[in-house]
Design an enzyme around this catalytic site. Sequence first.
Site, short mmCIF file in Angstrom:
data_model
loop_
_atom_site.label_atom_id
_atom_site.label_comp_id
_atom_site.label_asym_id
_atom_site.label_seq_id
_atom_site.Cartn_x
_atom_site.Cartn_y
_atom_site.Cartn_z
N CYS A 124 0.87 -1.22 0.09
CA CYS A 124 -0.09 0.18 0.06
C CYS A 124 0.93 1.37 0.27
CB CYS A 124 -1.05 -0.09 1.14
SG CYS A 124 -2.42 1.31 0.95
N ASP A 193 -3.49 1.17 10.07
CA ASP A 193 -4.71 1.79 10.26
C ASP A 193 -5.19 1.63 11.55
OD1 ASP A 193 -4.87 0.95 7.18
OD2 ASP A 193 -6.00 2.85 7.47
P1 RI2 Z 1 -0.15 6.13 6.97
C1 RI2 Z 1 -3.84 3.34 4.53
O1 RI2 Z 1 -5.20 3.11 4.31
C2 RI2 Z 1 -2.92 2.09 4.34
O2 RI2 Z 1 -3.71 1.00 4.88
C3 RI2 Z 1 -1.75 2.38 5.08
O3 RI2 Z 1 -0.99 1.18 5.40
C4 RI2 Z 1 -2.13 3.06 6.23
O4 RI2 Z 1 -3.26 3.93 5.79
C5 RI2 Z 1 -1.58 4.02 6.96
O5 RI2 Z 1 -1.03 5.00 6.11
P2 RI2 Z 1 -5.99 3.93 3.06
O6 RI2 Z 1 -6.23 5.20 3.64
O7 RI2 Z 1 -0.81 6.64 7.84
O8 RI2 Z 1 -5.22 3.75 1.81
O9 RI2 Z 1 1.28 5.43 7.46
O10 RI2 Z 1 -7.17 2.96 3.11
O11 RI2 Z 1 0.30 6.88 5.90
#
Ligand code: RI2
Length: 306
Positions: A124, A193
């Site tokens: 991701c 998350d």
């Molecule tokens: P940071 C994201 O969720 C991903 O799951 C990623 O690992 C997590 O947030 C943390 O991201 P999404 O918004 O806070 O893409 O470290 O569903 O940037």
Amino acid sequence: MDRVLDTAEKIRSMEIRGAGRIATAAAAALRDFSRDLQVQSLNEFDIEMQRAADVLLMTRPTAVSLSNAIRLVMKYRVDDLESARRAVIENADRFIENSQKAVEKIGQIGSRRIRDGDTVLTHCNSLAAISVISAAHKSGKKIKVIATESRPRFQGITTIGMLDKLGIETELIVDSAARSVMNEVDLVVVGADVITANGTLVNKIGTAQIALAAREARTSFMVAAETYKFSPKTILGELVTIEERDPQEVLPGIAQYKHVKVRNPAFDVTPHQYIDLICTEAGAIPPEMSYLIIKERLGWEMEEDG
Ligand code: RI2
């Protein structure tokens, strides 16, 4: 309220995404809303602020960073309107500043786990995980990154763009190639998350399969997470809600199949036994220590339940 509704829509549609970024965006929206709020009494201020907080809270159900940020911004126990306004603005600014510092600190701490010549796999697009990778690169270690596409939203493309700008050698793989490459990987680094009281990780769909593959290949698995990714309510036994998003994200032409349903869970659950280390701004901890982070760093009290 327009700015709050606009931010809420951007979070819902994932124009603003990533657990840390949605938290700081919500804090900034509440700050600006409070600054411009035309009310005559503290009571009216409380009601309007709570209305705005509820709109933001409902945007994405999983990421606890959102509710932790909103709870911190809304912590104003004062007797008059202008003090309340000031407190909200200060709380929001402090949260945003601390969030940026936390990501930097996580980079410094986590990068010590990366050795010269290592190959790191990430999934991701996590600012915290990328901070670890970028700090290792900036300290002069020669590293290679393998990044997954992260279907259905392809956040991996954002990741390779960021790594490319940093000048880090990167390979992109489809999600299902994770086990195939795992024997070449020294360390997996992902974001979070939610981290529960017992150190269970909730992160982008596919993370649990990667953790399983890493365990089978004896590859270390590290989570990079600010302390506001830990969930206080899990101490009280509350389960984490896994967001199920629109099937259209997976297959736009789904309507033509009469008997097929597309499932699109956005996150999955990795047991703490598969996690070697959680790297936070308060230090690198084993997942079993998550309870202490919640009690000591989040300053969360049982009576706040509700
Ligand atoms: P940071 C994201 O969720 C991903 O799951 C990623 O690992 C997590 O947030 C943390 O991201 P999404 O918004 O806070 O893409 O470290 O569903 O940037």
